[in-house]
Design a protein around this motif. Structure first.
Motif, PDB file in Angstrom:
ATOM      1  N   PRO A 138       0.818  -1.228   0.000  1.00 14.31           N
ATOM      2  CA  PRO A 138       0.000   0.000   0.000  1.00 14.31           C
ATOM      3  C   PRO A 138       0.849   1.274   0.000  1.00 14.31           C
ATOM      4  O   PRO A 138       0.486   2.268  -0.636  1.00 14.31           O
ATOM      5  CB  PRO A 138      -0.826  -0.111   1.282  1.00 14.31           C
ATOM      6  N   ALA A 139       1.975   1.261   0.689  1.00  9.88           N
ATOM      7  CA  ALA A 139       2.836   2.446   0.721  1.00  9.88           C
ATOM      8  C   ALA A 139       3.414   2.729  -0.664  1.00  9.88           C
ATOM      9  O   ALA A 139       3.446   3.887  -1.103  1.00  9.88           O
ATOM     10  CB  ALA A 139       3.955   2.258   1.743  1.00  9.88           C
ATOM     11  N   ILE A 140       3.842   1.682  -1.345  1.00  7.30           N
ATOM     12  CA  ILE A 140       4.405   1.869  -2.688  1.00  7.30           C
ATOM     13  C   ILE A 140       3.320   2.354  -3.649  1.00  7.30           C
ATOM     14  O   ILE A 140       3.539   3.259  -4.450  1.00  7.30           O
ATOM     15  CB  ILE A 140       5.066   0.562  -3.177  1.00  7.30           C
ATOM     16  N   ARG A 141       2.146   1.776  -3.550  1.00  6.69           N
ATOM     17  CA  ARG A 141       1.028   2.196  -4.397  1.00  6.69           C
ATOM     18  C   ARG A 141       0.678   3.661  -4.136  1.00  6.69           C
ATOM     19  O   ARG A 141       0.433   4.439  -5.063  1.00  6.69           O
ATOM     20  CB  ARG A 141      -0.182   1.303  -4.147  1.00  6.69           C
ATOM     21  N   ASN A 142       0.683   4.074  -2.872  1.00  6.24           N
ATOM     22  CA  ASN A 142       0.388   5.469  -2.519  1.00  6.24           C
ATOM     23  C   ASN A 142       1.445   6.412  -3.068  1.00  6.24           C
ATOM     24  O   ASN A 142       1.137   7.534  -3.486  1.00  6.24           O
ATOM     25  CB  ASN A 142       0.248   5.622  -1.013  1.00  6.24           C
ATOM     26  N   VAL A 143       2.710   5.993  -3.052  1.00  4.69           N
ATOM     27  CA  VAL A 143       3.797   6.808  -3.611  1.00  4.69           C
ATOM     28  C   VAL A 143       3.546   7.051  -5.092  1.00  4.69           C
ATOM     29  O   VAL A 143       3.603   8.184  -5.581  1.00  4.69           O
ATOM     30  CB  VAL A 143       5.176   6.137  -3.380  1.00  4.69           C
ATOM     31  N   VAL A 144       3.263   5.985  -5.813  1.00  7.09           N
ATOM     32  CA  VAL A 144       3.039   6.103  -7.257  1.00  7.09           C
ATOM     33  C   VAL A 144       1.842   7.012  -7.537  1.00  7.09           C
ATOM     34  O   VAL A 144       1.905   7.906  -8.382  1.00  7.09           O
ATOM     35  CB  VAL A 144       2.845   4.702  -7.886  1.00  7.09           C
ATOM     36  N   THR A 145       0.773   6.821  -6.798  1.00 10.64           N
ATOM     37  CA  THR A 145      -0.431   7.634  -6.996  1.00 10.64           C
ATOM     38  C   THR A 145      -0.157   9.106  -6.715  1.00 10.64           C
ATOM     39  O   THR A 145      -0.554   9.991  -7.490  1.00 10.64           O
ATOM     40  CB  THR A 145      -1.570   7.123  -6.093  1.00 10.64           C
ATOM     41  N   GLU A 146       0.531   9.383  -5.621  1.00  9.07           N
ATOM     42  CA  GLU A 146       0.798  10.781  -5.270  1.00  9.07           C
ATOM     43  C   GLU A 146       1.718  11.448  -6.286  1.00  9.07           C
ATOM     44  O   GLU A 146       1.503  12.609  -6.654  1.00  9.07           O
ATOM     45  CB  GLU A 146       1.404  10.882  -3.867  1.00  9.07           C
ATOM     46  N   ILE A 147       2.728  10.730  -6.741  1.00  3.10           N
ATOM     47  CA  ILE A 147       3.641  11.311  -7.745  1.00  3.10           C
ATOM     48  C   ILE A 147       2.864  11.680  -9.002  1.00  3.10           C
ATOM     49  O   ILE A 147       3.021  12.773  -9.548  1.00  3.10           O
ATOM     50  CB  ILE A 147       4.786  10.335  -8.067  1.00  3.10           C
ATOM     51  N   MET A 148       2.016  10.783  -9.450  1.00  2.00           N
ATOM     52  CA  MET A 148       1.274  11.050 -10.688  1.00  2.00           C
ATOM     53  C   MET A 148       0.232  12.156 -10.501  1.00  2.00           C
ATOM     54  O   MET A 148      -0.054  12.896 -11.444  1.00  2.00           O
ATOM     55  CB  MET A 148       0.652   9.761 -11.200  1.00  2.00           C
ATOM     56  N   ASN A 149      -0.325  12.285  -9.306  1.00  2.00           N
ATOM     57  CA  ASN A 149      -1.284  13.364  -9.054  1.00  2.00           C
ATOM     58  C   ASN A 149      -0.603  14.717  -8.935  1.00  2.00           C
ATOM     59  O   ASN A 149      -1.176  15.744  -9.300  1.00  2.00           O
ATOM     60  CB  ASN A 149      -2.094  13.079  -7.790  1.00  2.00           C
ATOM     61  N   ARG A 150       0.611  14.747  -8.405  1.00  2.00           N
ATOM     62  CA  ARG A 150       1.319  16.008  -8.211  1.00  2.00           C
ATOM     63  C   ARG A 150       1.922  16.540  -9.502  1.00  2.00           C
ATOM     64  O   ARG A 150       2.099  17.755  -9.647  1.00  2.00           O
ATOM     65  CB  ARG A 150       2.426  15.827  -7.166  1.00  2.00           C
TER      66      ARG A 150
END
Length: 185
Positions: A136-148
């Motif tokens: 979940p932490a890795i998935r959240n990192v990827v999601t946040e990078i793409m949203n930012r």
């Protein structure tokens, strides 16, 4: 007289079919089906040939005047305007690293490469790095990078878990950052 001959011929044909048995009837049936199919194929081929001749005729007699649509030029310009400047690439990459650290993940190494896209005003930055942590932490990192960063795309990701009982996974991630080439706006 002709009607009598037709009835006589029909009776003779029925008699012959009964004499041949089911094998003969099957053969005659298959022969008739083959004739019908070949007639359909011939008709389709003739129609296809007529269509081909019509298309050839239209191609020869239709004036072609292709004008680039101004709308497509506007879309292209808006696309390039949305990209960050090439000189901002280091800041964008640093932002990726900051997001990783904010989620408590450690980055031991990363690989970067750049590539100009021929016949365009773009430079691509390939950012590759391995991560280890909870899924979940890795998935959240990827999601946040793409949203930012709207100009960054996830081009590759794979996961590996060494122990099924562990919550830790290893991930290899690759992002592509799209930027405007310096001096090409």
């Amino acid at each position: 007289m002709q009607k009598v001959m037709m009835e006589h011929y029909g009776q003779w044909l029925l008699y012959q079919l009964r004499q041949w048995g089911w094998q003969g009837n099957l053969a005659v049936g298959l022969l008739l089906v083959s004739i019908v199919i070949s007639m359909m194929i011939q008709t389709n081929n003739e129609q296809a040939e007529k269509l081909r001749l019509t298309i050839d005729d239209l191609a020869q007699h239709t004036p072609v005047d292709i004008q680039p649509e101004p709308r497509s030029t506007q879309i292209t310009q808006r696309f390039y305007q949305a990209l960050p400047e090439q000189k901002q690439a280091n800041q964008n990459i640093a932002d990726v690293l900051t997001v990783i650290e904010q989620h408590g993940l450690k980055l031991n190494r990363s690989d970067y490469s750049t590539r100009e896209v021929p016949q365009s005003s773009m430079v691509l930055y390939h950012i590759k790095f391995p991560l280890e942590g909870a899924y979940p932490a890795i998935r959240n990192v990827v999601t946040e990078i793409m949203n930012r960063q709207q100009s960054i795309a996830l081009s590759h990701i794979n996961f590996k878990r060494d122990d099924m009982r562990s919550e830790q996974v290893k991930a290899n991630i690759e992002f592509v950052l799209y930027t405007k080439a310096d001096g090409k706006h």
